[in-house]
Motif scaffolding. Sequence first.
Motif, PDB file in Angstrom:
ATOM      1  N   ALA A   1     -27.241  17.822  -1.225  1.00 37.20           N
ATOM      2  CA  ALA A   1     -28.431  16.979  -1.348  1.00 37.20           C
ATOM      3  C   ALA A   1     -29.529  17.832  -1.950  1.00 37.20           C
ATOM      4  O   ALA A   1     -29.540  19.057  -1.798  1.00 37.20           O
ATOM      5  N   THR A   2     -30.435  17.197  -2.644  1.00 37.33           N
ATOM      6  CA  THR A   2     -31.569  17.922  -3.208  1.00 37.33           C
ATOM      7  C   THR A   2     -32.693  17.977  -2.177  1.00 37.33           C
ATOM      8  O   THR A   2     -33.078  16.964  -1.600  1.00 37.33           O
ATOM      9  N   ASP A   3     -33.188  19.180  -1.939  1.00 38.72           N
ATOM     10  CA  ASP A   3     -34.224  19.401  -0.936  1.00 38.72           C
ATOM     11  C   ASP A   3     -35.309  20.272  -1.568  1.00 38.72           C
ATOM     12  O   ASP A   3     -35.091  21.450  -1.843  1.00 38.72           O
ATOM     13  N   ASN A   4     -36.490  19.678  -1.807  1.00 41.70           N
ATOM     14  CA  ASN A   4     -37.596  20.401  -2.439  1.00 41.70           C
ATOM     15  C   ASN A   4     -37.182  21.050  -3.754  1.00 41.70           C
ATOM     16  O   ASN A   4     -37.545  22.192  -4.050  1.00 41.70           O
ATOM     17  N   GLY A   5     -36.394  20.312  -4.533  1.00 38.05           N
ATOM     18  CA  GLY A   5     -35.987  20.792  -5.837  1.00 38.05           C
ATOM     19  C   GLY A   5     -34.803  21.733  -5.839  1.00 38.05           C
ATOM     20  O   GLY A   5     -34.320  22.119  -6.913  1.00 38.05           O
ATOM     21  N   LEU A   6     -34.301  22.097  -4.673  1.00 34.45           N
ATOM     22  CA  LEU A   6     -33.156  23.005  -4.574  1.00 34.45           C
ATOM     23  C   LEU A   6     -31.921  22.229  -4.115  1.00 34.45           C
ATOM     24  O   LEU A   6     -32.029  21.208  -3.432  1.00 34.45           O
ATOM     25  N   LEU A   7     -30.747  22.757  -4.476  1.00 34.79           N
ATOM     26  CA  LEU A   7     -29.486  22.112  -4.113  1.00 34.79           C
ATOM     27  C   LEU A   7     -29.033  22.654  -2.767  1.00 34.79           C
ATOM     28  O   LEU A   7     -28.680  23.835  -2.636  1.00 34.79           O
TER      29      LEU A   7
ATOM     30  N   SER B   1     -27.697  18.127 -11.188  1.00 34.28           N
ATOM     31  CA  SER B   1     -27.246  17.540 -12.451  1.00 34.28           C
ATOM     32  C   SER B   1     -26.288  18.426 -13.237  1.00 34.28           C
ATOM     33  O   SER B   1     -25.523  17.923 -14.057  1.00 34.28           O
ATOM     34  N   ASN B   2     -26.308  19.749 -13.000  1.00 32.83           N
ATOM     35  CA  ASN B   2     -25.428  20.615 -13.807  1.00 32.83           C
ATOM     36  C   ASN B   2     -24.342  21.312 -13.004  1.00 32.83           C
ATOM     37  O   ASN B   2     -23.607  22.136 -13.534  1.00 32.83           O
TER      38      ASN B   2
END
Length: 603
Positions: free
Chosen positions: A502-508, A541-542
């Motif tokens: 999950a994405t959390d504050n812009g981090l994976l 995304s990548n």
Amino acid sequence: MTIHYRIAAHSPQAHLFKVVVSVSQPDPAGQVFWLPSWIPGSYLIREFARHVVSVSAISNGQPVKIEKSGKMHWKVAPTHAPLELTLLVYAYDLSVRGAYLDQSRGFFNGTGVFPAVAGQEYAACELTVERPSGKEFSRWGIATSLPHAETQDGGGWLCLARNYDDLIDHPVEIGCFARVQFRACGVPHEIVISGRHDADLKRLKKDIKAICEAQIRFFGEPAPFERYLFLTLAVREGYGGLEHRASTALICSRNDLPLAHETGTKPGYRQFLGLVSHEYFHAWNVKRIKPAAFAPYVLEQEAHTRLLWAFEGITSYYDDLMLLRAGLISEQEYLDQIAQAMTSVQRTPGRLIQSLEDASLDAWIKHYRPDENSPNSQISYYVKGALAALCLDLTIRRQTAGCKSLDDVMRALWQRFGLNFDEHGKGIDEREWESLAQEVTGLDLSGFFDNALRSTNELPLVELLAQFGIESQLRVASGASDKGGWQDSPAKPSNSLGIRTATDNGLLKLTHVLAGGAAQSAGLSANDFLLAIDGLRVTASNLETLLAGKPAGERRQIVAFRRDELMYFDVHPQVAEADTWGLRIKDGEAACNHVRAAWLSGE
């Protein structure tokens, strides 16, 4: 003797309800009051007493000493005169399980706000719901399945309940809301929607009526209630429901509701209709056909049963099937729903660890308390239970040449246990469900039940579906959003770490690290934040692109934060497993058309 309850919005801006309980004949040795620890339908000790802010008591106009005698009990000093107990209850739970109050609406389940009068739980109850004072609340109305009428002074509503169990099984909504009414098989139904929305009420009425009529006719008219209410809260993001004897409380995303210009059935709306179908089916299967552990409910402690697979799993099987039988989804859409359930189970390593019976028994400590290791150690009695019900239905139909089905078992359960439950109050013992299924069908199903309920063996879904002309496809996922379904050109196997993110504050962020996967072998853990793979920044995304940069098995260096520590891991990605199911009707299987049609249509 009648117990009188009164609830008022003491301070909407502070989210406080004031609850007053009047007892005309209190226990002369000292009256005890208690609040439930859990709410039926949600199997977790929730300690509703923790929301009580203050408690006081008066008798003959004088204060009476009161003491906390347990975590959920209060004892009032002896008095021979009528007694009045007053509580302030904090209400800011937006879920379907608790109580909520602000300037825009009020909602409550009785389990969280109404203390029982010990020893008088079978006495009749009167409830007065007061409308908040002030011009801004003058348009507030009430929605509840309790019999009710406006009070003579117009300041609220008077509701009647047969006893305490009845009082707490009818949630109440107060505020301004949309309302639509219809009759299903002659029974009045009502849909109430609170919250901001632009729902097409005419379509909701038509579609939900079709669900209700299909289910009433399934069990047989008349319906087991005089009227039924769908209490719905529309929010930005949300999903859930809780069943009651003549109503259900639902929460949904407002974007999932149908709009006037929409002609198709978007996935979110299909999911909402499935939720409606699920909770409505519970009016028969769990509210009246009950496990013995719930007859009666013991709300002061856990009520353990191995039968939740039958009450939640079987209900989950019929919820989508009833959408098909009601004409709201196509056969292929129904098969897609089954395929998604199969995919969910296939992607859960815990299916090889925990049996359905154990999942049912452990609901109180596991299902409602998931953690980062849950997919590795447990299975959902909802999802796998639905697939077990599907297997049972198809097994019965195949072995009786279509003469019997799970439909017959459910109707027999209704006739024997549910129809007159209010009179006999008898629930189903732990092995009685299986015995009745064998009695109704005339089959020896002991081997099936041992395999499906008490082992961790895979269910025989592919074989059974094939006998009904349905082809199965097991393939690799085409991407993170792929939940299952048939693909004519399946994706080629990709590289996998065996993680969920999950994405959390812009981090994976790693939410789960699956057993046997490359990430677990390398020492990565849930709650780690992935920063880079082979020196390149990684994002949601990548991630797949970076993993595909080298063949499976080659060493990759992953940089991650664990808490505030930077860590390095050597990881060898694996070839992604085929864990995604698709189903479709097989061409050229004319011999299966009749038996499949009988199953899907219920005729």
